[in-house]
Motif scaffolding. Structure first.
Motif, PDB file in Angstrom:
ATOM      1  N   HIS A   3       0.852  -1.188   0.000  1.00 55.97           N
ATOM      2  CA  HIS A   3       0.000   0.000   0.000  1.00 55.97           C
ATOM      3  C   HIS A   3       0.885   1.234   0.000  1.00 55.97           C
ATOM      4  O   HIS A   3       1.893   1.291   0.707  1.00 55.97           O
ATOM      5  CB  HIS A   3      -0.908   0.033   1.221  1.00 55.97           C
ATOM      6  CG  HIS A   3      -1.962  -1.020   1.239  1.00 55.97           C
ATOM      7  ND1 HIS A   3      -3.101  -0.960   0.451  1.00 55.97           N
ATOM      8  CD2 HIS A   3      -2.039  -2.188   1.930  1.00 55.97           C
ATOM      9  CE1 HIS A   3      -3.842  -2.033   0.679  1.00 55.97           C
ATOM     10  NE2 HIS A   3      -3.218  -2.793   1.550  1.00 55.97           N
ATOM     11  N   LEU A   4       0.473   2.221  -0.786  1.00 54.00           N
ATOM     12  CA  LEU A   4       1.072   3.547  -0.768  1.00 54.00           C
ATOM     13  C   LEU A   4      -0.029   4.520  -0.363  1.00 54.00           C
ATOM     14  O   LEU A   4      -1.072   4.571  -1.022  1.00 54.00           O
ATOM     15  CB  LEU A   4       1.632   3.930  -2.140  1.00 54.00           C
ATOM     16  CG  LEU A   4       2.683   3.013  -2.748  1.00 54.00           C
ATOM     17  CD1 LEU A   4       3.096   3.529  -4.123  1.00 54.00           C
ATOM     18  CD2 LEU A   4       3.894   2.878  -1.847  1.00 54.00           C
ATOM     19  N   VAL A   5       0.211   5.280   0.686  1.00 55.47           N
ATOM     20  CA  VAL A   5      -0.816   6.190   1.187  1.00 55.47           C
ATOM     21  C   VAL A   5      -0.266   7.602   1.217  1.00 55.47           C
ATOM     22  O   VAL A   5       0.675   7.905   1.957  1.00 55.47           O
ATOM     23  CB  VAL A   5      -1.292   5.778   2.586  1.00 55.47           C
ATOM     24  CG1 VAL A   5      -2.351   6.753   3.088  1.00 55.47           C
ATOM     25  CG2 VAL A   5      -1.832   4.346   2.571  1.00 55.47           C
ATOM     26  N   ARG A  19       3.682  20.196   1.904  1.00 54.87           N
ATOM     27  CA  ARG A  19       4.554  19.030   1.919  1.00 54.87           C
ATOM     28  C   ARG A  19       3.698  17.775   1.849  1.00 54.87           C
ATOM     29  O   ARG A  19       2.914  17.507   2.760  1.00 54.87           O
ATOM     30  CB  ARG A  19       5.411  19.001   3.181  1.00 54.87           C
ATOM     31  CG  ARG A  19       6.474  17.903   3.184  1.00 54.87           C
ATOM     32  CD  ARG A  19       7.012  17.715   4.578  1.00 54.87           C
ATOM     33  NE  ARG A  19       8.247  16.942   4.607  1.00 54.87           N
ATOM     34  CZ  ARG A  19       8.660  16.260   5.671  1.00 54.87           C
ATOM     35  NH1 ARG A  19       7.928  16.269   6.774  1.00 54.87           N
ATOM     36  NH2 ARG A  19       9.794  15.579   5.649  1.00 54.87           N
ATOM     37  N   LEU A  20       3.857  17.035   0.774  1.00 55.72           N
ATOM     38  CA  LEU A  20       3.140  15.779   0.614  1.00 55.72           C
ATOM     39  C   LEU A  20       3.990  14.640   1.147  1.00 55.72           C
ATOM     40  O   LEU A  20       5.220  14.657   1.036  1.00 55.72           O
ATOM     41  CB  LEU A  20       2.810  15.525  -0.844  1.00 55.72           C
ATOM     42  CG  LEU A  20       2.038  16.622  -1.585  1.00 55.72           C
ATOM     43  CD1 LEU A  20       1.732  16.166  -3.014  1.00 55.72           C
ATOM     44  CD2 LEU A  20       0.781  17.002  -0.853  1.00 55.72           C
ATOM     45  N   SER A  21       3.324  13.652   1.712  1.00 55.83           N
ATOM     46  CA  SER A  21       3.992  12.448   2.197  1.00 55.83           C
ATOM     47  C   SER A  21       3.375  11.226   1.546  1.00 55.83           C
ATOM     48  O   SER A  21       2.177  11.217   1.240  1.00 55.83           O
ATOM     49  CB  SER A  21       3.856  12.325   3.721  1.00 55.83           C
ATOM     50  OG  SER A  21       4.441  13.414   4.383  1.00 55.83           O
ATOM     51  N   CYS A  22       4.180  10.208   1.364  1.00 51.27           N
ATOM     52  CA  CYS A  22       3.707   8.932   0.834  1.00 51.27           C
ATOM     53  C   CYS A  22       4.322   7.830   1.689  1.00 51.27           C
ATOM     54  O   CYS A  22       5.531   7.594   1.620  1.00 51.27           O
ATOM     55  CB  CYS A  22       4.106   8.766  -0.618  1.00 51.27           C
ATOM     56  SG  CYS A  22       3.794   7.112  -1.284  1.00 51.27           S
ATOM     57  N   ALA A  23       3.486   7.194   2.487  1.00 50.05           N
ATOM     58  CA  ALA A  23       3.945   6.124   3.359  1.00 50.05           C
ATOM     59  C   ALA A  23       3.676   4.776   2.708  1.00 50.05           C
ATOM     60  O   ALA A  23       2.541   4.484   2.319  1.00 50.05           O
ATOM     61  CB  ALA A  23       3.231   6.206   4.703  1.00 50.05           C
ATOM     62  N   ALA A  24       4.722   3.978   2.588  1.00 48.16           N
ATOM     63  CA  ALA A  24       4.600   2.660   1.974  1.00 48.16           C
ATOM     64  C   ALA A  24       4.541   1.574   3.039  1.00 48.16           C
ATOM     65  O   ALA A  24       5.186   1.678   4.078  1.00 48.16           O
ATOM     66  CB  ALA A  24       5.776   2.397   1.044  1.00 48.16           C
ATOM     67  N   SER A  25       3.775   0.550   2.768  1.00 42.82           N
ATOM     68  CA  SER A  25       3.702  -0.603   3.654  1.00 42.82           C
ATOM     69  C   SER A  25       3.605  -1.863   2.817  1.00 42.82           C
ATOM     70  O   SER A  25       3.264  -1.824   1.645  1.00 42.82           O
ATOM     71  CB  SER A  25       2.490  -0.491   4.589  1.00 42.82           C
ATOM     72  OG  SER A  25       1.292  -0.459   3.845  1.00 42.82           O
ATOM     73  N   GLY A  26       3.937  -2.985   3.421  1.00 40.81           N
ATOM     74  CA  GLY A  26       3.863  -4.263   2.733  1.00 40.81           C
ATOM     75  C   GLY A  26       5.207  -4.740   2.203  1.00 40.81           C
ATOM     76  O   GLY A  26       5.387  -5.935   1.969  1.00 40.81           O
ATOM     77  N   ASP A 110       4.892   0.141 -10.664  1.00 39.58           N
ATOM     78  CA  ASP A 110       4.029  -1.005 -10.404  1.00 39.58           C
ATOM     79  C   ASP A 110       3.019  -0.764  -9.287  1.00 39.58           C
ATOM     80  O   ASP A 110       2.009  -1.470  -9.215  1.00 39.58           O
ATOM     81  CB  ASP A 110       4.892  -2.215 -10.042  1.00 39.58           C
ATOM     82  CG  ASP A 110       5.922  -2.510 -11.118  1.00 39.58           C
ATOM     83  OD1 ASP A 110       7.112  -2.213 -10.908  1.00 39.58           O
ATOM     84  OD2 ASP A 110       5.509  -3.011 -12.184  1.00 39.58           O
ATOM     85  N   TYR A 111       3.305   0.160  -8.425  1.00 37.04           N
ATOM     86  CA  TYR A 111       2.426   0.434  -7.288  1.00 37.04           C
ATOM     87  C   TYR A 111       2.056   1.917  -7.287  1.00 37.04           C
ATOM     88  O   TYR A 111       2.906   2.778  -7.536  1.00 37.04           O
ATOM     89  CB  TYR A 111       3.115   0.083  -5.958  1.00 37.04           C
ATOM     90  CG  TYR A 111       3.632  -1.321  -5.892  1.00 37.04           C
ATOM     91  CD1 TYR A 111       4.997  -1.584  -5.984  1.00 37.04           C
ATOM     92  CD2 TYR A 111       2.764  -2.397  -5.733  1.00 37.04           C
ATOM     93  CE1 TYR A 111       5.482  -2.875  -5.915  1.00 37.04           C
ATOM     94  CE2 TYR A 111       3.239  -3.696  -5.658  1.00 37.04           C
ATOM     95  CZ  TYR A 111       4.591  -3.929  -5.750  1.00 37.04           C
ATOM     96  OH  TYR A 111       5.064  -5.221  -5.684  1.00 37.04           O
TER      97      TYR A 111
END
Length: 122
Positions: A3-5, A19-26, A110-111
């Motif tokens: 997931h990218l949020v 400021r944008l953030s993108c938190a990756a999980s998985g 890909d994500y």
């Protein structure tokens, strides 16, 4: 499951910063290219900035936007300064499953995250 949020979007005035953030999980992306794209209403999704073994930027944001990453947090950021009304768009985070190169081509990623709205008023 990956997931990218994204977060950090909002309504601002011309000249302001966000400021944008993108938190990756998985999975971790410390050795993978990641990028920000944007899509304005009625327009195609276009490359904004990428980070990997180097950083690259679209010509229209050079000098105003800065992409960075914190591998410990598995997070990528987009600092946006001197915002203009034409920067209004949904901003998407993207990650490559392989390769460190920060490609500017959508098909190389890909994500994708769900996007965060940035609106700049004049």
């Amino acid at each position: 499951q990956v997931h990218l949020v994204e977060s950090g979007g909002g309504l601002v005035q011309a000249g302001d910063s966000l400021r944008l953030s993108c938190a990756a999980s998985g999975r971790t992306f410390s050795r993978n290219g990641m990028a920000w794209f944007r899509q304005a209403p009625g327009k195609e999704r276009t490359f904004v900035a990428g980070v990997g073994d180097w950083t690259n930027y679209a010509a229209f944001v050079k000098g105003r936007f800065t992409i960075s990453r914190d591998n410990a947090k598995n997070t990528v950021y987009l600092q946006m300064n001197s915002l203009k009304p034409e920067d209004t768009a949904v901003y998407y985070c993207a990650a490559r499953s392989k390769y460190y190169r920060p490609s500017s081509e959508r098909e190389d990623y890909d994500y994708w995250g769900q996007g965060t709205q940035v609106t700049v008023s004049s």
